[in-house]
Scaffold this motif. Structure first.
Motif, mmCIF file in Angstrom:
data_model
loop_
_atom_site.group_PDB
_atom_site.id
_atom_site.type_symbol
_atom_site.label_atom_id
_atom_site.label_comp_id
_atom_site.label_asym_id
_atom_site.label_seq_id
_atom_site.Cartn_x
_atom_site.Cartn_y
_atom_site.Cartn_z
ATOM 1 N N LEU A 152 0.819 -1.206 0.000
ATOM 2 C CA LEU A 152 0.000 0.000 0.000
ATOM 3 C C LEU A 152 0.858 1.263 0.000
ATOM 4 O O LEU A 152 0.534 2.241 -0.683
ATOM 5 C CB LEU A 152 -0.923 -0.003 1.222
ATOM 6 C CG LEU A 152 -2.049 -1.044 1.202
ATOM 7 C CD1 LEU A 152 -2.749 -1.088 2.558
ATOM 8 C CD2 LEU A 152 -3.056 -0.735 0.098
ATOM 9 N N ILE A 153 1.948 1.245 0.747
ATOM 10 C CA ILE A 153 2.835 2.408 0.785
ATOM 11 C C ILE A 153 3.470 2.636 -0.578
ATOM 12 O O ILE A 153 3.610 3.769 -1.040
ATOM 13 C CB ILE A 153 3.902 2.222 1.876
ATOM 14 C CG1 ILE A 153 3.249 2.367 3.255
ATOM 15 C CG2 ILE A 153 5.038 3.233 1.715
ATOM 16 C CD1 ILE A 153 4.152 1.972 4.406
ATOM 17 N N THR A 154 3.852 1.556 -1.248
ATOM 18 C CA THR A 154 4.415 1.677 -2.592
ATOM 19 C C THR A 154 3.397 2.270 -3.560
ATOM 20 O O THR A 154 3.732 3.111 -4.407
ATOM 21 C CB THR A 154 4.877 0.302 -3.106
ATOM 22 O OG1 THR A 154 5.890 -0.211 -2.237
ATOM 23 C CG2 THR A 154 5.429 0.405 -4.522
ATOM 24 N N GLU A 155 2.135 1.862 -3.416
ATOM 25 C CA GLU A 155 1.087 2.315 -4.325
ATOM 26 C C GLU A 155 0.617 3.741 -4.028
ATOM 27 O O GLU A 155 0.364 4.523 -4.947
ATOM 28 C CB GLU A 155 -0.119 1.370 -4.240
ATOM 29 C CG GLU A 155 0.159 -0.039 -4.753
ATOM 30 C CD GLU A 155 -0.987 -0.985 -4.456
ATOM 31 O OE1 GLU A 155 -1.959 -0.566 -3.766
ATOM 32 O OE2 GLU A 155 -0.924 -2.148 -4.896
ATOM 33 N N ARG A 156 0.500 4.094 -2.747
ATOM 34 C CA ARG A 156 -0.165 5.341 -2.369
ATOM 35 C C ARG A 156 0.727 6.361 -1.677
ATOM 36 O O ARG A 156 0.380 7.537 -1.600
ATOM 37 C CB ARG A 156 -1.342 5.042 -1.432
ATOM 38 C CG ARG A 156 -2.319 4.010 -1.919
ATOM 39 C CD ARG A 156 -3.394 3.814 -0.868
ATOM 40 N NE ARG A 156 -4.271 2.692 -1.160
ATOM 41 C CZ ARG A 156 -5.238 2.278 -0.348
ATOM 42 N NH1 ARG A 156 -5.444 2.923 0.790
ATOM 43 N NH2 ARG A 156 -5.987 1.243 -0.671
ATOM 44 N N GLY A 157 1.841 5.907 -1.116
ATOM 45 C CA GLY A 157 2.637 6.775 -0.255
ATOM 46 C C GLY A 157 2.231 6.582 1.193
ATOM 47 O O GLY A 157 1.088 6.205 1.488
ATOM 48 N N THR A 158 3.142 6.861 2.089
ATOM 49 C CA THR A 158 2.927 6.578 3.511
ATOM 50 C C THR A 158 1.740 7.323 4.093
ATOM 51 O O THR A 158 0.929 6.759 4.836
ATOM 52 C CB THR A 158 4.188 6.944 4.319
ATOM 53 O OG1 THR A 158 5.304 6.256 3.762
ATOM 54 C CG2 THR A 158 4.042 6.556 5.770
ATOM 55 N N THR A 159 1.607 8.607 3.787
ATOM 56 C CA THR A 159 0.593 9.428 4.443
ATOM 57 C C THR A 159 -0.831 9.023 4.081
ATOM 58 O O THR A 159 -1.767 9.355 4.801
ATOM 59 C CB THR A 159 0.803 10.912 4.106
ATOM 60 O OG1 THR A 159 0.767 11.085 2.680
ATOM 61 C CG2 THR A 159 2.141 11.397 4.634
ATOM 62 N N SER A 160 -0.997 8.301 2.968
ATOM 63 C CA SER A 160 -2.342 7.936 2.523
ATOM 64 C C SER A 160 -2.792 6.568 3.018
ATOM 65 O O SER A 160 -3.911 6.145 2.731
ATOM 66 C CB SER A 160 -2.413 7.953 0.983
ATOM 67 O OG SER A 160 -2.121 9.236 0.483
ATOM 68 N N VAL A 161 -1.949 5.888 3.769
ATOM 69 C CA VAL A 161 -2.262 4.526 4.218
ATOM 70 C C VAL A 161 -2.693 4.559 5.677
ATOM 71 O O VAL A 161 -1.976 5.057 6.544
ATOM 72 C CB VAL A 161 -1.038 3.602 4.047
ATOM 73 C CG1 VAL A 161 -1.340 2.209 4.596
ATOM 74 C CG2 VAL A 161 -0.642 3.514 2.577
ATOM 75 N N ASP A 197 -6.818 0.403 6.251
ATOM 76 C CA ASP A 197 -6.398 -0.041 4.918
ATOM 77 C C ASP A 197 -5.513 -1.280 5.017
ATOM 78 O O ASP A 197 -5.672 -2.235 4.254
ATOM 79 C CB ASP A 197 -5.622 1.068 4.198
ATOM 80 C CG ASP A 197 -6.462 2.276 3.873
ATOM 81 O OD1 ASP A 197 -7.692 2.127 3.726
ATOM 82 O OD2 ASP A 197 -5.889 3.376 3.756
#
Length: 205
Positions: free
Chosen positions: A40-49, A53
Motif C-alpha cells: 500500500l505504501i508503494t502504491e499510495r505513499g505513507t501518508t495515505s495509508v 487499509d
C-alpha cells in the motif's frame, strides 16, 4: 545480535529490540500485515495509508493489527527495522571508514554520507514514525545517538558532547532533510558537505 564494537565504547546494546518467539498463526499474520503495508505504501505513499487499509488488505482484523504493532507509528518502525539492522551492522562491524578501523573523524563523515542517503530513501516512513515520541526515541535511534557521541569523544571533541551530538543528528532528521531538498533546493550532496563542515568544526580540524 547483541555484541557492540567495544573499541567505540559500546557494551551490550542490541541493534534492535529482540522480538519474542511467535506462534505459527501469529507469524503468518505479521507477514501478511507487513506485506500489505509495504504494498500500500508503494502504491499510495505513507501518508495515505491507514491502519484500516492495512488490516483490510491483509485480510486480518484491525484488533490483531493494533495488538501486534501497538500503533500506526509502531507499524512504521517495524517496516524500517530490516534496513535499520543492515545499516547499524555496517557502522558497528563493517569495513572502514564507516566501520571500525578508521579515524573517528573519517567514520563520522562516512556515517553522515550513509545516513543522509538512508534518511532520504526512507523519509516518508521515518517522518511518520517520528511523530510519535514513543517511537521517535526508540532503541535504534538511541544506538545512532550513542554511536555519534562516542565518535565525537574519540575524536577529542571538547565541550557539551550531548548538545553537539543532538546538533549533528538534527541535520539527519527526515523532516529537515526533506525540507532542504524540496523547499530550499539543497541537494543531498550539499547537505553532505554541510555535515562534513560541522564535523570538522566540532572536532577542531
Amino acid at each position: 545480535m547483541t555484541g557492540i564494537d567495544r573499541s567505540d565504547g559500546f557494551v551490550g546494546l542490541p541493534v534492535t529490540d529482540p522480538s519474542p518467539s511467535e506462534r505459527g498463526d501469529a507469524a503468518r499474520n505479521r507477514a501478511l500485515l507487513l506485506d500489505a503495508a509495504r504494498r500500500l505504501i508503494t502504491e499510495r505513499g505513507t501518508t495515505s495509508v491507514t491502519m484500516d487499509d492495512v488490516a483490510t488488505a491483509a485480510g486480518v482484523g484491525k484488533g490483531t493489527l493494533f495488538r501486534r504493532f501497538g500503533s500506526r507509528s509502531g507499524l512504521m518502525i517495524v517496516l524500517l527495522d530490516e534496513d535499520e539492522k543492515e545499516q547499524q551492522h555496517a557502522f558497528m562491524f563493517g569495513p572502514p571508514p564507516l566501520g571500525p578501523g578508521a579515524p573517528p573523524i573519517d567514520r563520522l563523515i562516512a556515517y553522515g554520507h550513509e545516513r543522509l542517503s538512508f534518511v532520504w530513501d526512507h523519509r516518508a516512513l521515518l517522518s511518520d514514525a517520528g511523530r510519535d515520541p514513543q517511537t521517535r526515541f526508540n532503541a535504534p535511534s538511541t544506538l545512532h545517538r550513542i554511536h555519534v557521541r562516542m565518535l565525537l569523544a574519540s575524536a577529542g571533541t571538547t565541550g557539551d558532547l550531548d548538545a553537539q551530538t543532538d546538533a549533528l543528528l538534527a541535520l539527519l532528521d527526515a523532516e529537515y532533510v526533506t525540507h532542504q531538498v524540496t523547499d530550499l533546493d539543497r541537494s543531498l550532496e550539499q547537505q553532505v558537505r554541510g555535515w562534513e563542515d560541522v564535523v570538522h568544526k566540532l572536532c577542531g580540524v
